[in-house]
Write a protein that holds these residues in place. Structure first.
Motif, PDB file in Angstrom:
ATOM      1  N   ILE A 150       0.872  -1.170   0.000  1.00  0.00           N
ATOM      2  CA  ILE A 150       0.000   0.000   0.000  1.00  0.00           C
ATOM      3  C   ILE A 150       0.909   1.220   0.000  1.00  0.00           C
ATOM      4  O   ILE A 150       1.714   1.401   0.912  1.00  0.00           O
ATOM      5  N   VAL A 151       0.795   2.027  -1.041  1.00  0.00           N
ATOM      6  CA  VAL A 151       1.575   3.257  -1.162  1.00  0.00           C
ATOM      7  C   VAL A 151       0.586   4.399  -0.952  1.00  0.00           C
ATOM      8  O   VAL A 151      -0.223   4.706  -1.820  1.00  0.00           O
ATOM      9  N   ASP A 152       0.640   4.993   0.240  1.00  0.00           N
ATOM     10  CA  ASP A 152      -0.395   5.918   0.691  1.00  0.00           C
ATOM     11  C   ASP A 152       0.038   7.375   0.569  1.00  0.00           C
ATOM     12  O   ASP A 152       1.165   7.723   0.904  1.00  0.00           O
ATOM     13  N   ASN A 153      -0.874   8.213   0.100  1.00  0.00           N
ATOM     14  CA  ASN A 153      -0.665   9.669  -0.022  1.00  0.00           C
ATOM     15  C   ASN A 153       0.401  10.024  -1.063  1.00  0.00           C
ATOM     16  O   ASN A 153       1.403  10.669  -0.753  1.00  0.00           O
ATOM     17  N   CYS A 154       0.150   9.644  -2.289  1.00  0.00           N
ATOM     18  CA  CYS A 154       1.120   9.838  -3.369  1.00  0.00           C
ATOM     19  C   CYS A 154       1.077  11.213  -4.032  1.00  0.00           C
ATOM     20  O   CYS A 154       2.040  11.600  -4.702  1.00  0.00           O
ATOM     21  N   GLU A 155       0.005  11.963  -3.857  1.00  0.00           N
ATOM     22  CA  GLU A 155      -0.251  13.129  -4.702  1.00  0.00           C
ATOM     23  C   GLU A 155       0.822  14.208  -4.688  1.00  0.00           C
ATOM     24  O   GLU A 155       1.066  14.846  -5.705  1.00  0.00           O
ATOM     25  N   HIS A 156       1.506  14.405  -3.598  1.00  0.00           N
ATOM     26  CA  HIS A 156       2.493  15.487  -3.543  1.00  0.00           C
ATOM     27  C   HIS A 156       3.884  15.041  -4.011  1.00  0.00           C
ATOM     28  O   HIS A 156       4.772  15.872  -4.163  1.00  0.00           O
ATOM     29  N   VAL A 157       4.041  13.744  -4.237  1.00  0.00           N
ATOM     30  CA  VAL A 157       5.294  13.200  -4.775  1.00  0.00           C
ATOM     31  C   VAL A 157       4.943  12.186  -5.878  1.00  0.00           C
ATOM     32  O   VAL A 157       5.510  11.106  -5.949  1.00  0.00           O
ATOM     33  N   VAL A 158       4.024  12.577  -6.740  1.00  0.00           N
ATOM     34  CA  VAL A 158       3.482  11.627  -7.717  1.00  0.00           C
ATOM     35  C   VAL A 158       4.553  11.086  -8.658  1.00  0.00           C
ATOM     36  O   VAL A 158       4.536   9.902  -9.005  1.00  0.00           O
ATOM     37  N   THR A 159       5.513  11.897  -9.055  1.00  0.00           N
ATOM     38  CA  THR A 159       6.577  11.421  -9.950  1.00  0.00           C
ATOM     39  C   THR A 159       7.411  10.350  -9.249  1.00  0.00           C
ATOM     40  O   THR A 159       7.696   9.287  -9.822  1.00  0.00           O
ATOM     41  N   GLU A 160       7.795  10.625  -8.018  1.00  0.00           N
ATOM     42  CA  GLU A 160       8.608   9.680  -7.251  1.00  0.00           C
ATOM     43  C   GLU A 160       7.801   8.415  -6.916  1.00  0.00           C
ATOM     44  O   GLU A 160       8.323   7.302  -6.979  1.00  0.00           O
ATOM     45  N   ALA A 161       6.529   8.591  -6.572  1.00  0.00           N
ATOM     46  CA  ALA A 161       5.677   7.441  -6.256  1.00  0.00           C
ATOM     47  C   ALA A 161       5.479   6.565  -7.496  1.00  0.00           C
ATOM     48  O   ALA A 161       5.517   5.328  -7.413  1.00  0.00           O
ATOM     49  N   ALA A 162       5.286   7.201  -8.640  1.00  0.00           N
ATOM     50  CA  ALA A 162       5.128   6.442  -9.880  1.00  0.00           C
ATOM     51  C   ALA A 162       6.383   5.624 -10.179  1.00  0.00           C
ATOM     52  O   ALA A 162       6.292   4.463 -10.591  1.00  0.00           O
ATOM     53  N   ALA A 163       7.554   6.209  -9.964  1.00  0.00           N
ATOM     54  CA  ALA A 163       8.807   5.475 -10.195  1.00  0.00           C
ATOM     55  C   ALA A 163       8.908   4.279  -9.247  1.00  0.00           C
ATOM     56  O   ALA A 163       9.346   3.187  -9.651  1.00  0.00           O
ATOM     57  N   LEU A 164       8.507   4.460  -7.997  1.00  0.00           N
ATOM     58  CA  LEU A 164       8.524   3.355  -7.035  1.00  0.00           C
ATOM     59  C   LEU A 164       7.580   2.241  -7.477  1.00  0.00           C
ATOM     60  O   LEU A 164       7.961   1.071  -7.532  1.00  0.00           O
ATOM     61  N   VAL A 165       6.364   2.608  -7.835  1.00  0.00           N
ATOM     62  CA  VAL A 165       5.375   1.607  -8.246  1.00  0.00           C
ATOM     63  C   VAL A 165       5.812   0.915  -9.531  1.00  0.00           C
ATOM     64  O   VAL A 165       5.663  -0.305  -9.665  1.00  0.00           O
ATOM     65  N   GLU A 166       6.367   1.658 -10.466  1.00  0.00           N
ATOM     66  CA  GLU A 166       6.862   1.040 -11.697  1.00  0.00           C
ATOM     67  C   GLU A 166       7.957   0.021 -11.401  1.00  0.00           C
ATOM     68  O   GLU A 166       8.086  -0.982 -12.087  1.00  0.00           O
ATOM     69  N   ARG A 167       8.727   0.265 -10.379  1.00  0.00           N
ATOM     70  CA  ARG A 167       9.795  -0.668  -9.989  1.00  0.00           C
ATOM     71  C   ARG A 167       9.208  -2.005  -9.551  1.00  0.00           C
ATOM     72  O   ARG A 167       9.798  -3.056  -9.744  1.00  0.00           O
ATOM     73  N   PHE A 168       8.017  -1.969  -8.943  1.00  0.00           N
ATOM     74  CA  PHE A 168       7.346  -3.203  -8.527  1.00  0.00           C
ATOM     75  C   PHE A 168       6.689  -3.931  -9.700  1.00  0.00           C
ATOM     76  O   PHE A 168       6.431  -5.123  -9.623  1.00  0.00           O
ATOM     77  N   ALA A 169       6.404  -3.219 -10.777  1.00  0.00           N
ATOM     78  CA  ALA A 169       5.628  -3.782 -11.884  1.00  0.00           C
ATOM     79  C   ALA A 169       6.268  -5.026 -12.498  1.00  0.00           C
ATOM     80  O   ALA A 169       5.568  -5.907 -12.983  1.00  0.00           O
ATOM     81  N   GLY A 170       7.573  -5.115 -12.455  1.00  0.00           N
ATOM     82  CA  GLY A 170       8.248  -6.266 -13.041  1.00  0.00           C
ATOM     83  C   GLY A 170       8.222  -7.518 -12.178  1.00  0.00           C
ATOM     84  O   GLY A 170       8.709  -8.561 -12.599  1.00  0.00           O
ATOM     85  N   HIS A 171       7.662  -7.420 -10.998  1.00  0.00           N
ATOM     86  CA  HIS A 171       7.633  -8.555 -10.073  1.00  0.00           C
ATOM     87  C   HIS A 171       6.198  -9.026  -9.914  1.00  0.00           C
ATOM     88  O   HIS A 171       5.395  -8.375  -9.242  1.00  0.00           O
ATOM     89  N   THR A 172       5.883 -10.153 -10.526  1.00  0.00           N
ATOM     90  CA  THR A 172       4.502 -10.616 -10.593  1.00  0.00           C
ATOM     91  C   THR A 172       3.892 -10.965  -9.242  1.00  0.00           C
ATOM     92  O   THR A 172       2.680 -10.988  -9.112  1.00  0.00           O
ATOM     93  N   GLN A 173       4.710 -11.214  -8.229  1.00  0.00           N
ATOM     94  CA  GLN A 173       4.138 -11.562  -6.926  1.00  0.00           C
ATOM     95  C   GLN A 173       3.832 -10.330  -6.080  1.00  0.00           C
ATOM     96  O   GLN A 173       3.306 -10.435  -4.983  1.00  0.00           O
ATOM     97  N   ILE A 174       4.141  -9.143  -6.592  1.00  0.00           N
ATOM     98  CA  ILE A 174       3.862  -7.913  -5.854  1.00  0.00           C
ATOM     99  C   ILE A 174       2.662  -7.202  -6.472  1.00  0.00           C
ATOM    100  O   ILE A 174       2.622  -6.940  -7.670  1.00  0.00           O
ATOM    101  N   MET A 175       1.701  -6.905  -5.617  1.00  0.00           N
ATOM    102  CA  MET A 175       0.538  -6.113  -5.995  1.00  0.00           C
ATOM    103  C   MET A 175       0.673  -4.763  -5.301  1.00  0.00           C
ATOM    104  O   MET A 175       1.183  -4.688  -4.191  1.00  0.00           O
TER     105      MET A 175
END
Length: 185
Positions: A100-125
């Motif tokens: 759970i990545v909570d309160n992303c709006e004020h760091v949306v670019t950084e949060a998006a990069a973090l979430v994209e990093r998880f995208a390649g790992h199929t066991q992570i939602m």
């Protein structure tokens, strides 16, 4: 109850839908204005997923203290006691995780990069909360809307209001004129 002080009110079907989306699509962002209930909904979804066979480990990343430019990938790794996200994934040893990545709006670019990093790992939602979408490939967006008020005194919004008022020690809501005033709010 994860310390919320009230029951989960009015969004059971939404929580089920979001749980299905997270399980299927793996990256879901709950969007809506501040205070609408995105964080509470995310934790409810995690709780429901945690009550299923093969339930995922849940990790909560609170971004409210983050500032633009923060290296969130490193901060996440430290948060889970690992030197890197890859080490976190290895540590999962094939089991699933809900982040759970909570309160992303004020760091949306950084949060998006973090979430994209998880995208390649199929066991992570990932279940993110933000006032705005992260804008990444594969992101499912679920707008969180206000609780229903159409049923008057039996509405979900008023039920939550009364629960919170009771928790705060307000006792005057048993008077009809006060209940009517609360409904007007």
């Amino acid at each position: 109850d994860v310390g919320w002080g009230t029951d989960f009110v009015g969004r059971g079907e939404v929580a089920d839908h979001v749980g299905d989306l997270v399980d299927r699509d793996r990256i879901v962002t709950l969007t809506g204005p501040g205070g609408i209930g995105k964080t509470r909904l995310a934790h409810e979804v995690a709780g429901r997923l945690g009550n299923t066979a093969g339930s995922p480990q849940t990790v909560v990343v609170e971004l409210a203290p983050a500032v633009p430019g923060d290296e969130l990938q490193l901060a996440f790794a430290r948060h889970v006691g690992q030197p890197s996200i890859d080490a976190f994934v290895v540590g999962l040893d094939g089991s699933r995780a809900l982040v759970i990545v909570d309160n992303c709006e004020h760091v949306v670019t950084e949060a998006a990069a973090l979430v994209e990093r998880f995208a390649g790992h199929t066991q992570i939602m990932v279940l993110a909360t933000s006032r705005i979408p992260l804008g990444i490939d594969g992101e499912s967006i679920v707008p969180v809307t206000p609780l229903d008020t159409s049923r008057g005194e039996t509405s979900e919004a008023l039920e939550l209001f009364f629960q919170r008022a009771e928790r705060a020690g307000v006792s005057w809501l048993d008077q009809p004129e006060q209940r009517a005033a609360a409904l007007e709010i």
